[in-house]
Motif scaffolding. Sequence first.
Motif, PDB file in Angstrom:
ATOM      1  N   ARG A   3       1.731   3.034  -9.400  1.00 51.80           N
ATOM      2  CA  ARG A   3       0.761   2.206  -8.696  1.00 51.80           C
ATOM      3  C   ARG A   3       1.298   0.780  -8.599  1.00 51.80           C
ATOM      4  NH1 ARG A   3      -5.106   0.020 -10.505  1.00 51.80           N
ATOM      5  NH2 ARG A   3      -5.549  -1.041  -8.554  1.00 51.80           N
ATOM      6  N   TYR A   4       1.471   0.330  -7.355  1.00 52.76           N
ATOM      7  CA  TYR A   4       1.940  -1.033  -7.108  1.00 52.76           C
ATOM      8  C   TYR A   4       0.709  -1.942  -7.129  1.00 52.76           C
ATOM      9  CZ  TYR A   4       3.932  -4.916  -4.370  1.00 52.76           C
ATOM     10  OH  TYR A   4       4.336  -6.149  -3.915  1.00 52.76           O
ATOM     11  N   LEU A   5       0.536  -2.583  -8.262  1.00 51.59           N
ATOM     12  CA  LEU A   5      -0.695  -3.340  -8.506  1.00 51.59           C
ATOM     13  C   LEU A   5      -0.863  -4.540  -7.566  1.00 51.59           C
ATOM     14  CD1 LEU A   5      -2.947  -2.878 -10.551  1.00 51.59           C
ATOM     15  CD2 LEU A   5      -1.901  -4.594 -12.019  1.00 51.59           C
ATOM     16  N   GLY A   7       0.039  -4.794  -4.540  1.00 52.09           N
ATOM     17  CA  GLY A   7      -0.346  -4.329  -3.221  1.00 52.09           C
ATOM     18  C   GLY A   7       0.312  -5.095  -2.085  1.00 52.09           C
TER      19      GLY A   7
ATOM     20  N   ALA B   2      -1.419   6.829 -13.376  1.00 49.10           N
ATOM     21  CA  ALA B   2      -0.297   6.187 -12.681  1.00 49.10           C
ATOM     22  C   ALA B   2       0.308   5.068 -13.524  1.00 49.10           C
ATOM     23  CB  ALA B   2      -0.791   5.628 -11.354  1.00 49.10           C
ATOM     24  N   VAL B   4       1.819   1.495 -13.733  1.00 50.79           N
ATOM     25  CA  VAL B   4       1.719   0.257 -12.950  1.00 50.79           C
ATOM     26  C   VAL B   4       3.110  -0.368 -12.821  1.00 50.79           C
ATOM     27  CG1 VAL B   4       0.771  -2.077 -12.938  1.00 50.79           C
ATOM     28  CG2 VAL B   4      -0.687  -0.146 -13.572  1.00 50.79           C
ATOM     29  N   ILE B  61       4.513   6.169  -4.706  1.00 47.25           N
ATOM     30  CA  ILE B  61       3.960   4.855  -5.072  1.00 47.25           C
ATOM     31  C   ILE B  61       2.726   4.615  -4.221  1.00 47.25           C
ATOM     32  CG2 ILE B  61       4.403   2.373  -5.231  1.00 47.25           C
ATOM     33  CD1 ILE B  61       7.445   3.076  -5.032  1.00 47.25           C
ATOM     34  N   VAL B  62       1.579   4.430  -4.861  1.00 50.34           N
ATOM     35  CA  VAL B  62       0.365   4.118  -4.094  1.00 50.34           C
ATOM     36  C   VAL B  62       0.096   2.617  -4.195  1.00 50.34           C
ATOM     37  CG1 VAL B  62      -0.715   6.392  -4.307  1.00 50.34           C
ATOM     38  CG2 VAL B  62      -1.155   4.657  -6.041  1.00 50.34           C
ATOM     39  N   TYR B  63      -0.468   2.094  -3.110  1.00 52.95           N
ATOM     40  CA  TYR B  63      -0.845   0.679  -3.137  1.00 52.95           C
ATOM     41  C   TYR B  63      -2.058   0.471  -2.241  1.00 52.95           C
ATOM     42  CZ  TYR B  63       1.122  -0.160   1.530  1.00 52.95           C
ATOM     43  OH  TYR B  63       1.373  -0.137   2.876  1.00 52.95           O
ATOM     44  N   CYS B  64      -2.771  -0.628  -2.482  1.00 52.08           N
ATOM     45  CA  CYS B  64      -3.839  -1.032  -1.563  1.00 52.08           C
ATOM     46  C   CYS B  64      -3.639  -2.511  -1.234  1.00 52.08           C
ATOM     47  CB  CYS B  64      -5.220  -0.704  -2.103  1.00 52.08           C
ATOM     48  SG  CYS B  64      -5.635  -1.497  -3.642  1.00 52.08           S
TER      49      CYS B  64
END
Lengths: 173, 68
Positions: A3-5, A7, B2, B4, B61-64
């Motif tokens: 997870r790419y914090l 973003g 996940a 980080v 890789i998830v991102y928002c």
Amino acid sequence: MFRYLGGRRDWFAAGLPMQGTRARRLLAGAAARRDVPTCGLSDASSDVRARLQAGRSAVCIVVDDAGVVLGRVGRAAWRSRGPATPVEEVMDVPTTYRPDNLVESVIAAGGRASGGVVITTSDGVLIGVLDLREARQRLAGMRRTRGRAARARPRRRPRPAGSRARATTRTRR
Amino acid sequence: MATVIDRAMVQRLVAEGAQLVDVLPSKEHAEAHLPGAISVPLWALERRRAARELDRARPVIVYCHDVQ
């Protein structure tokens, strides 16, 4: 799974590449001039003035060893002070903008900032200086180009009521 | 769960073949996204169809938008 914090905000604010409709608009990072003179806090004032006179930039950006912006000095910075006054005492601390900011937003916020607007990453590292006058001209040019392209596009005429019935009649003949 | 990661790690993993997944709504993805990212809105993440778009052999890789 990772997870790419940070973003996309973190990514774009670092001046990294972007895809999508926003990437086709004029962004501060793309429009900023990168060849801006820089100096350190401990540089001799005479050297900084010489750098300013040699370049076409009206400002010299004060940075640390990592390229983080500490301040800005203009050509007139020493006018009311002695020529040997240290950089730290004559510099001002500018408001900075991120590379993914739309140029029109920076213009709206920056108003008439003399010497241009400083563009940095979210970590404060210098990317360049956006000359507002140049930026306005580029935006106006882009608008003119878009306007010409829109006028050149053939316009669809609205179909008059009953036209479908007439077309059917012709086919039958 | 996940792991980080930061920007530098994203760049490294992507260079090694990781897949980027943008979980923002499609409209926001269309406006701006990281290069090569595929759009799988958060509400669709659990669906099998979304999973089929991803290569199980490569890291994901998830991102928002940001830390929210």
